[in-house]
Design an enzyme around this catalytic site. Structure first.
Site, mmCIF file in Angstrom:
data_model
loop_
_atom_site.group_PDB
_atom_site.id
_atom_site.type_symbol
_atom_site.label_atom_id
_atom_site.label_comp_id
_atom_site.label_asym_id
_atom_site.label_seq_id
_atom_site.Cartn_x
_atom_site.Cartn_y
_atom_site.Cartn_z
ATOM 1 N N HIS A 173 82.700 -18.614 31.597
ATOM 2 C CA HIS A 173 83.508 -17.561 32.236
ATOM 3 C C HIS A 173 83.543 -16.338 31.327
ATOM 4 O O HIS A 173 83.421 -15.203 31.776
ATOM 5 C CB HIS A 173 84.953 -18.025 32.422
ATOM 6 C CG HIS A 173 85.168 -18.956 33.573
ATOM 7 N ND1 HIS A 173 84.763 -18.664 34.843
ATOM 8 C CD2 HIS A 173 85.785 -20.168 33.647
ATOM 9 C CE1 HIS A 173 85.122 -19.664 35.660
ATOM 10 N NE2 HIS A 173 85.738 -20.592 34.948
ATOM 11 N N HIS A 191 82.526 -24.565 29.248
ATOM 12 C CA HIS A 191 82.879 -24.021 30.566
ATOM 13 C C HIS A 191 83.580 -22.665 30.428
ATOM 14 O O HIS A 191 83.179 -21.676 31.048
ATOM 15 C CB HIS A 191 83.798 -25.035 31.276
ATOM 16 C CG HIS A 191 84.326 -24.598 32.609
ATOM 17 N ND1 HIS A 191 83.897 -25.152 33.791
ATOM 18 C CD2 HIS A 191 85.257 -23.667 32.958
ATOM 19 C CE1 HIS A 191 84.532 -24.583 34.801
ATOM 20 N NE2 HIS A 191 85.367 -23.681 34.323
ATOM 21 N N GLU A 192 84.602 -22.637 29.602
ATOM 22 C CA GLU A 192 85.370 -21.400 29.472
ATOM 23 C C GLU A 192 84.542 -20.294 28.815
ATOM 24 O O GLU A 192 84.699 -19.122 29.140
ATOM 25 C CB GLU A 192 86.685 -21.641 28.717
ATOM 26 C CG GLU A 192 87.657 -22.585 29.431
ATOM 27 C CD GLU A 192 87.968 -22.204 30.882
ATOM 28 O OE1 GLU A 192 87.915 -21.005 31.226
ATOM 29 O OE2 GLU A 192 88.250 -23.115 31.690
#
Ligand SMILES: [Zn+2]
Length: 701
Positions: A499, A495-496
């Site tokens: 980003h 997920h990170e």
């Protein structure tokens, strides 16, 4: 200490030291010179706490001079000499605050916190000085009013529109008294949110569950016990075990510990953070924040803070957000009720005849998961050593976008645990520096986030490339074991990185267009989670830390099959927090609330199941009271509609289909906030998103 000695030696070696009597001059403030580090990353090894305040003060003064020159320019206002010039101003301040804000989140201490307390209202006042500067506003207004006669390209049109909105939303059209009140509100809010975050960090760090008897550890894996022993050693409590409120300690304990009373103790401590009636209690602080936000929204002509925020988001209005959340709430609650029945039955089967409580949920969910899917979450961890998971996530990014990650051991870092990578594009050109900082520390706030030390913009025709960081709170190595991640941590890492890719691949031309709306920003991150558990991807990276054995296929299938397990719980705890956020920010009256009573009423209104606590209770809801998610916590599930819908294209065309990946990169990842979010999405997808894939994914249909 070492830095000081080094400088002193240099001075001694200098041929003619001019003032031998005076003590050695302090090292120069690195913020005031160009960084000669590789890729111009921050020279962390030279930056000291005392450098921040003077650099912030000088950065502010310099920014004021730049803005003053724009405002007082004798030339008639144009897009270039006003809007573009404004976008290019404030570089020094941005350089300092990039480092300062990242470190106060990831590596803070008492001294930094003290500076932050001082700086937060100063920065709020500085922003107000710019947006409430009447001469500057008149120039922006002149360009805006004359926009029909200008020949601007789409980036420039968008920048002009954003600048105009920024001034109007910042109070430029208010009468004098209104502007004065707005300044006071902004200063107050800045200080209150710092206070909220500091209190929370303190309350999280302070608590320890100390276990003295070995039998109280029953049910915990060797890895979890070793972690407890290590934490005890650190706390000076030899031959005991310590569990903390940091995620990698708390959740495995709640999942595994047979001792119900101990589970109750640590869970109760977790949900009582900021709610002890002591001097780090957050209730009055958050109630004041909500009230000031409501007052500010009304001052600016909005009904509530949510109306003010959502005007800039895809969702547009509180009614749409409530409508969307309510639509999910009823089916989620029904699924959670069935799950609760299953857990209660598992308790009975366990010979326990008490009623299911919140501190029982994780524990019995694990038991049911094992029974139903023959899957033990803790037994998966050996296949997810941190380094391999990280390499797996990099591999996915490489296959999708052709980029490469190369570790750079000689780059300065702010903590020895931080690793640095250079990211290059398929043609070998430099894209970004990417730092990863994966383990909890006392100076790091909870959760996981991605941020930038330097953003992306175009200067003199060339793209300035970003410095990006992922900060997480993953399980540490314990005893002889390397850091072994849970499935949830694995997904967080992906997920990170998602980003991160949004920043790494950005081609945005203006700094004012860097960020997409809050409810679009989770699309790039959440879509990456899908790859983490795809069998083809797992086969590549999920290898046993010791034997190197690839994760067995039947385990992969079990993971896949169990994905919908406990989704009722996960959706309910998330939605309850989202609704609580909306309730706090749709306050239309400015009379301060009793936070405890307000939260209770909010949860009663939605019929919160008694066995589930919202993901965040108000006193530790950092996202909305000390982060950027006020009236925006709904964004995660809003974006999940987008990511489930978008991932369908990869499912249909191929997980690594080059044309689909190219389109996702070009239309979403590279674009930041340079165009309307739905327009960008439709350009990738060919149509507006449908909610159906999300309902199917969460088993809510
Ligand atoms: Zn995110």
């Amino acid at each position: 200490m070492r830095a000081r000695l080094f400088v002193a030696l240099l001075l001694l070696a200098a041929p003619a030291s001019p003032a031998p009597q005076t003590p050695a001059a302090p090292p120069p403030n690195p913020f005031f010179s160009e960084w000669k580090t590789p890729f111009g990353v921050p020279p962390f090894d030279q930056i000291r706490t005392e450098h921040f305040l003077p650099a912030i003060e000088e950065g502010t003064a310099r920014h004021n001079r730049e803005v003053g020159a724009i405002a007082q320019s004798p030339a008639p206002p144009t897009f270039a000499n006003t809007v573009e010039a404004l976008d290019a101003s404030g570089r020094l301040l941005e350089k300092v605050s990039g480092v300062f804000s990242n470190l106060t989140s990831a590596e803070t201490n008492d001294a930094l916190q003290a500076i932050q307390k001082k700086v937060a209202p100063l920065m709020a006042a500085h922003r107000d000085d710019i947006r409430l500067n009447p001469d500057l506003f008149q120039r922006v207004k002149a360009v805006w009013d004359g926009r029909a006669g200008l020949t601007l390209d789409p980036d420039q049109q968008k920048l002009l529109e954003e600048a105009w909105k920024d001034f109007v939303r910042g109070g430029a059209l208010l009468p004098k008294e209104g502007q004065e009140r707005l300044r006071a509100i902004n200063a107050g809010l800045a200080s209150l949110s710092v206070k909220f975050g500091d209190n929370l960090l303190k309350e999280t760090n302070e608590y320890k569950l100390v276990i003295e008897k070995k039998e109280d550890l029953a049910g915990l894996s060797d890895r979890v016990v070793a972690g407890g022993a290590e934490a005890a050693k650190k706390a000076g409590l030899e031959s005991k075990w310590v569990f903390t409120l940091q995620a990698p300690s708390l959740w495995p304990f709640l999942q595994g510990a047979d001792n119900r009373e101990r589970r109750r103790q640590i869970f109760t401590a977790y949900v009582a953070r900021g709610d002890h009636g002591n001097d780090t209690d957050n209730k009055a602080t958050l109630a004041r924040i909500a009230t000031l936000r409501a007052e500010r929204a009304q001052l600016l002509g909005y009904k509530t803070h949510a109306d003010f925020v959502l005007d800039e988001n895809m969702a547009k209005t509180p009614a749409r957000v409530y409508g969307f959340l309510d639509r999910l709430w009823t089916p989620a609650k029904a699924v959670a009720a069935r799950e609760a029945t299953d857990l209660q039955a598992a308790m009975q089967a366990d010979g326990k005849d008490f009623t299911l409580e919140p501190w029982d949920w994780s524990y019995y969910a694990e038991k049911v998961r094992k029974a139903r899917f023959d899957l033990d979450e803790q037994a998966l961890r050996p296949y997810f050593p941190l380094d391999r998971v990280r390499e797996g996530a990099f591999w996915v990014a490489s296959r999708l976008y052709g980029i490469t990650f190369t570790e750079q051991r000689d780059l300065p870092v702010y903590n020895p645990e931080v690793k640095a990578f250079e990211v290059r594009d398929a043609d070998g050109s430099h894209l970004a520096v990417f730092y990863v900082d994966y383990h909890p520390r006392a100076g790091k706030r909870g959760g996981a986030w991605s941020s930038r030390y330097r953003g992306t913009w175009v200067e003199k025709g060339a793209s300035v490339r970003p410095v990006v960081v992922n900060v997480c709170n993953f399980s540490r190595p314990a005893g002889d074991l390397p850091a072994l991640l849970s499935i949830e941590e694995v997904e967080t890492l992906f997920h990170e990185l998602g980003h991160g890719l949004n920043s790494i691949l950005s081609k945005v031309r203006y700094r004012g267009l860097a960020s997409p709306p809050r409810d679009f920003v989770e699309l790039p991150s959440q879509i990456m989670e899908n790859w983490a558990t795809e069998p083809e991807v797992l086969q590549h990276y999920a290898r046993h830390w010791k034997t190197g054995e690839v994760i067995p296929t039947e385990l992969v299938l079990k993971i896949k099959k169990s994905r919908r397990f406990n989704q009722g719980f996960a959706t309910v705890e998330y939605l309850a927090a989202s609704l609580l956020d909306m309730d706090w920010h749709t306050l239309a009256e400015t009379k301060e609330k009793d936070a405890a009573a307000f939260e209770k009423a909010s949860l009663e209104r939605i019929g919160m199941p008694p066995q589930i606590v919202p993901r965040y209770r108000s006193p530790y809801f950092q996202h909305i009271f000390a982060g950027g998610y006020a009236a925006g916590y709904y964004s995660y599930i809003w974006a999940e509609v987008l990511d489930a819908d978008a991932f369908q294209v990869f499912e249909e065309k191929g997980l690594f289909d080059p044309a689909t990946a190219r389109s996702f990169r070009a239309n979403i990842l590279e674009r930041g906030g340079s165009e309307d979010a739905m327009t960008l999405y439709v350009r990738f997808r060919g149509k507006e998103p449908s909610v159906e894939p999300l309902l199917a994914k969460r088993g809510l249909k």
